[in-house]
Scaffold this active site. Structure first.
Site, PDB file in Angstrom:
ATOM      1  N   CYS A 272       0.828  -1.205   0.000  1.00 27.32           N
ATOM      2  CA  CYS A 272       0.000   0.000   0.000  1.00 27.32           C
ATOM      3  C   CYS A 272       0.867   1.262   0.000  1.00 27.32           C
ATOM      4  O   CYS A 272       1.403   1.654  -1.041  1.00 27.32           O
ATOM      5  CB  CYS A 272      -0.958  -0.045   1.183  1.00 27.32           C
ATOM      6  SG  CYS A 272      -2.298   1.164   1.133  1.00 27.32           S
TER       7      CYS A 272
ATOM      8  N   HIS B 243      -2.877  -5.374   1.228  1.00 28.89           N
ATOM      9  CA  HIS B 243      -2.173  -5.688   2.473  1.00 28.89           C
ATOM     10  C   HIS B 243      -2.167  -7.193   2.752  1.00 28.89           C
ATOM     11  O   HIS B 243      -2.968  -7.675   3.574  1.00 28.89           O
ATOM     12  CB  HIS B 243      -2.830  -4.965   3.652  1.00 28.89           C
ATOM     13  CG  HIS B 243      -2.537  -3.514   3.741  1.00 28.89           C
ATOM     14  ND1 HIS B 243      -1.387  -3.011   4.315  1.00 28.89           N
ATOM     15  CD2 HIS B 243      -3.247  -2.440   3.315  1.00 28.89           C
ATOM     16  CE1 HIS B 243      -1.402  -1.687   4.265  1.00 28.89           C
ATOM     17  NE2 HIS B 243      -2.520  -1.314   3.661  1.00 28.89           N
TER      18      HIS B 243
ATOM     19  N   GLU C  93      -0.245  -8.742   4.566  1.00 25.20           N
ATOM     20  CA  GLU C  93       0.198  -8.962   5.951  1.00 25.20           C
ATOM     21  C   GLU C  93      -0.932  -8.828   6.962  1.00 25.20           C
ATOM     22  O   GLU C  93      -0.796  -9.246   8.122  1.00 25.20           O
ATOM     23  CB  GLU C  93       1.321  -7.974   6.314  1.00 25.20           C
ATOM     24  CG  GLU C  93       0.889  -6.565   6.654  1.00 25.20           C
ATOM     25  CD  GLU C  93       0.603  -5.673   5.451  1.00 25.20           C
ATOM     26  OE1 GLU C  93       0.417  -4.463   5.646  1.00 25.20           O
ATOM     27  OE2 GLU C  93       0.567  -6.195   4.312  1.00 25.20           O
TER      28      GLU C  93
END
Length: 285
Positions: free
Chosen positions: A105, A199, A201
């Protein structure tokens, strides 16, 4: 092989402290934990270039690391605030170091601008919750960053801005209807960056935290009819981290690409594999 990562914290101090108070860790700590978990061990250091005087740990240089990753951030790079400029400058140093470089991002946006690209507020508006129907390009379908991804997939996301123009020496790897640049490889001054606008993660409760922070904006932008509806959505997200309940997945339209943590972290696993390959070559040299 034990890898050592450097995580660049994208958030300024007040934002990362709110995050830590709510979720127990800062974004960079969360990101480092994910990298080490996916790598099967290792360690990470954190640098906070948004802060005045934010530097690498005492005695460390970029070449000491097997990989560098940039977190997300509530900043807007087109505002050209000092907190952003410092991160762009450090990103250029990472490029010059030649260390494998990755970002989610905000990380993609910082790397793009550092290498000569352009970031703007997305004229199509916010992309929040899950980026839908991300499609690898022809180049992306055969690129190591997206190895294991199908022809269409979803991923956690939260952003108002987008990379409007990639730097000259770049390859577009994936797009969707909201953001043309969903994944890219950027090459600059001898270094290579892999980045995604989403994202991989994130766990679902991170999205719930962001939703709760921005509920008023999300209601005014039409994502929810009122705060009660946004709160119900947030509760569903938190529940998903405890159990991938079928009713919630059906209600939110979620598939294994975001519910299964191994599939959700595909790009991070591929980045870690790149770091290991580079470290092995360095050891053999």
């Amino acid at each position: 092989m034990s890898l050592r990562f450097l995580v660049m914290e994208g958030s300024p101090a007040p934002a990362r402290e709110r995050y830590r108070e709510a979720l127990g860790r800062t974004p960079a700590q969360h990101y480092g934990d994910v990298l080490v978990q996916v790598a099967g061990g290792g360690s990470f250091d954190i640098v906070c270039p948004a802060d005045p005087g934010g530097k690498l740990p005492e005695g460390a240089i970029l070449a000491d690391y097997d990989g560098v990753a940039i977190t997300g951030s509530p900043l807007h790079i087109w505002k050209r605030e000092p907190e952003s400029i410092r991160q762009i400058e450090l990103a250029r140093e990472v490029f010059r170091s030649g260390v494998p470089f990755f970002g989610s991002c905000w990380g993609l946006q910082v790397a793009a601008v550092a290498a000569g690209g352009h970031v703007q507020k997305n004229p199509r508006g916010r992309e929040f919750g899950y980026a839908r129907r991300i499609a690898p390009t022809v180049d992306g379908a055969r690129h190591a960053l997206l190895a294991g991804r199908p022809a269409l997939f979803d991923a956690p996301c939260s952003h108002l801005d987008e990379v409007a123009a990639l730097p000259a020496d770049s390859t577009l790897l994936a797009s969707n209807a909201v953001s043309r640049v969903q994944a890219a490889e950027i090459r600059y001054q001898g270094g290579t960056f892999w980045g995604v606008q989403y994202h991989p993660e994130y766990v679902h409760s991170v999205l719930a935290y962001i939703l709760d922070q921005r509920a008023g904006d999300l209601v005014s932008e039409g994502f929810f009819v009122d705060k009660a509806q946004s709160s119900a959505y947030s509760a569903d997200l938190v529940a998903l981290d405890a159990e991938p309940r079928r009713d919630i997945c059906w209600r939110l339209g979620l598939n294994a690409d975001v519910v299964d943590p191994i599939q959700r972290r595909t790009e991070i696993a591929n980045f870690v594999a790149w770091c290991k390959a580079e470290a092995s070559q360095s050891d053999a040299a």
